[in-house]
Design an enzyme around this catalytic site. Structure first.
Site, mmCIF file in Angstrom:
data_model
loop_
_atom_site.group_PDB
_atom_site.id
_atom_site.type_symbol
_atom_site.label_atom_id
_atom_site.label_comp_id
_atom_site.label_asym_id
_atom_site.label_seq_id
_atom_site.Cartn_x
_atom_site.Cartn_y
_atom_site.Cartn_z
ATOM 1 N N GLY A 146 19.974 19.875 19.745
ATOM 2 C CA GLY A 146 20.789 20.648 19.141
ATOM 3 C C GLY A 146 20.435 21.316 17.981
ATOM 4 N N SER A 147 21.132 21.672 17.039
ATOM 5 C CA SER A 147 20.689 22.540 15.812
ATOM 6 C C SER A 147 20.239 21.452 14.822
ATOM 7 C CB SER A 147 22.251 22.978 15.302
ATOM 8 O OG SER A 147 22.897 22.046 14.738
ATOM 9 N N PRO A 148 19.252 22.046 13.791
ATOM 10 C CA PRO A 148 18.696 21.469 12.787
ATOM 11 C C PRO A 148 19.662 20.679 12.069
ATOM 12 C CG PRO A 148 17.378 23.516 13.186
ATOM 13 C CD PRO A 148 18.664 23.487 13.727
ATOM 14 N N GLU A 167 15.094 17.450 19.340
ATOM 15 C CA GLU A 167 14.709 18.721 19.893
ATOM 16 C C GLU A 167 15.836 19.630 19.358
ATOM 17 O OE1 GLU A 167 12.336 19.074 21.679
ATOM 18 O OE2 GLU A 167 11.590 17.448 22.647
ATOM 19 N N CYS A 187 17.298 27.655 22.834
ATOM 20 C CA CYS A 187 16.620 27.298 21.783
ATOM 21 C C CYS A 187 15.302 27.825 21.507
ATOM 22 C CB CYS A 187 16.621 25.907 21.543
ATOM 23 S SG CYS A 187 15.762 25.145 23.020
#
Length: 463
Positions: free
Chosen positions: A188-190, A210, A244
């Site tokens: 997912g997102s940071p 990831e 991504c």
């Protein structure tokens, strides 16, 4: 209805039993999972269309193929992966035998995103099963049709005490993160990755993150412009930019900038036609909220002086944003600071490669970096002076499909790696084992004497 705690508790005894699972048992599960992927391929394709009108071929290549390839790779190599790995004794360990024994981590949580829901749920699951673990999968609530197919496949292949799917929104994810899993694999997102890592820290749970980031692409004056345009636009606009590792922005040498843009315009017309909204090869943004977010980046860039070089059309009701090229973007535009994750592609001119490298190094470390060049000195300079989770030279995004390479980020773009043997090790504990054959260490047992110190002095000179 099974609660989250009940699902977690149900896997405890199974996880303990699976420590002794055999090669045959693990391969049988992976084979059943692979066959189920092929059995329900049509339903996976239908789910991709229902969730965001993803073209069938795109679903096949990005959702089905990677999981099948992951499973086949594990089936071919699992025997070697599971075998204890011997190591040579160091000088201090003369008389011993050392080896690494790969053990299952135990109960694992796989939290997957909405952009490639099947791939990023069941791909990591192959690695978890290969390593002998149980798993709870939490797919995204934003792609309900894909989640339904994932649940169907898991129910057919596994007992709930081995693998189960728990659907729901953010509160469900939060409840899962409160449990003491043995490993968490999050994609997912940071921003959410930081939340996952903080939750895992409460139980000292290991994590694989990831994540994403603003992956740059460099096209220098020696690049094959036609090939670069075709490959970059394929990588960028597949899944309408919701990838991504998609190129986030392009640095193009000013000598070839106009020629490159012209090549891109030709490719867009050849691939998507005069009206991309009617194309059968272009997906949609996942929902209206994300469409609005991406449109906001576009409007902000244009308001600050950016020029639309191609595309730019938006239909909020259809969650449609045309594949768009942007030029002359000011540094303070939001699109230069936020991960785009959509079909907007900034094109930035440069004259000096040092300037590009400096800009890349000034930003958080990206998940991917792409270099298009036929100049070996330029390629070497970029590869030595930058860092990224992965990189491609004269190609884009294919590093994800290379099963013998680790896939993962660095710092802001991720922690740990996946795929193939690297995925197996991610879900395994490498247990260090020393077996003594000749007990030389007894020379250093107390009571200590002057002779003991002489022996230590000899060792200090020879180890």
């Amino acid at each position: 209805m099974t609660t989250i705690q009940q699902a977690f508790d149900a896997q405890r005894e199974t996880a303990l039993r699976l420590r002794q699972s055999t090669l045959a048992e693990r391969k049988a599960k992976i084979l059943k999972l692979r066959d189920a992927m092929l059995k329900y391929q049509d339903e996976i394709v239908q789910a991709g269309w229902a969730d965001f009108r993803k073209p069938a071929a795109e679903v096949d290549i990005s959702e089905v193929l990677p999981v099948v390839a992951e499973a086949n790779d594990a089936l071919r190599n699992l025997k070697a992966w599971m075998k204890p790995q011997g190591v040579w004794p160091s000088r201090m360990m003369f008389g011993t035998k050392g080896y690494m024994q790969y053990e299952p981590k135990g109960r694992c949580l796989i939290v997957s995103p909405w952009n490639y829901p099947v791939n990023l749920s069941l791909g990591p699951l192959v690695s978890a099963i290969a390593a002998g673990n149980t798993a709870i999968i939490k797919p995204s609530e934003m792609t309900p049709h894909a989640s339904a197919v994932i649940s169907k496949i898991v129910r057919e292949v596994f007992e709930p005490s081995e693998v189960t799917v728990i659907e729901g929104d953010a509160p469900v994810a939060q409840a899962l993160l409160e449990l003491p899993f043995d490993h968490i694999f999050f994609t997912g997102s940071p921003a959410i990755g930081k939340v996952v890592m903080a939750a895992a820290a409460k139980h000292l749970t290991s994590v694989t993150l990831e994540l994403g980031g603003k992956s740059p692409t460099i096209v220098d004056e020696t690049a094959d412009l036609e090939l670069a345009a075709k490959a970059i636009l394929w990588a960028k606009f597949a899944n309408v930019g919701q990838t991504c590792i998609a190129p986030d922005h392009i640095y193009v040498h000013e000598k070839v900038r106009d020629a490159f843009v012209a090549a891109c315009v030709r490719v867009l017309k050849d691939v998507y036609g005069a009206n991309p909204q009617t194309s059968d090869s272009l997906a949609r943004v996942v929902n209206s909220r994300h469409t609005g977010r991406i449109n906001g980046l576009l409007e902000d860039a244009v308001a600050r002086g950016a020029k639309v070089l191609a595309g730019g059309q938006v239909d909020m009701g259809d969650s449609y944003i045309a594949p768009t090229l942007l030029g002359d973007i000011p540094a303070d535009a939001l699109i230069m600071r936020e991960e785009i994750f959509g079909p907007l592609l900034p094109v930035i001119s440069f004259t000096n490669l040092d300037e590009v490298i400096a800009r890349i190094n000034a930003d958080p470390k990206p998940l991917a970096l792409y270099v298009w060049s036929r100049n070996e000195a330029n390629i070497k300079q970029v590869m030595q002076r930058t860092t990224s989770g992965g990189a491609c030279i004269n190609h884009c995004v294919v590093q994800f499909l290379h099963g013998n390479l680790p896939f993962g980020g660095v710092n802001n773009s991720g922690i740990g790696s996946a795929h193939g043997h690297h995925g197996f090790k991610t879900f395994s504990h490498e247990r260090a084992v020393v077996r003594t054959r000749i007990m030389l260490a007894k020379m250093f047992f107390p009571p200590y004497t002057p002779f003991t110190r002489k022996l230590i002095s000899i060792f200090l000179k020879t180890v």
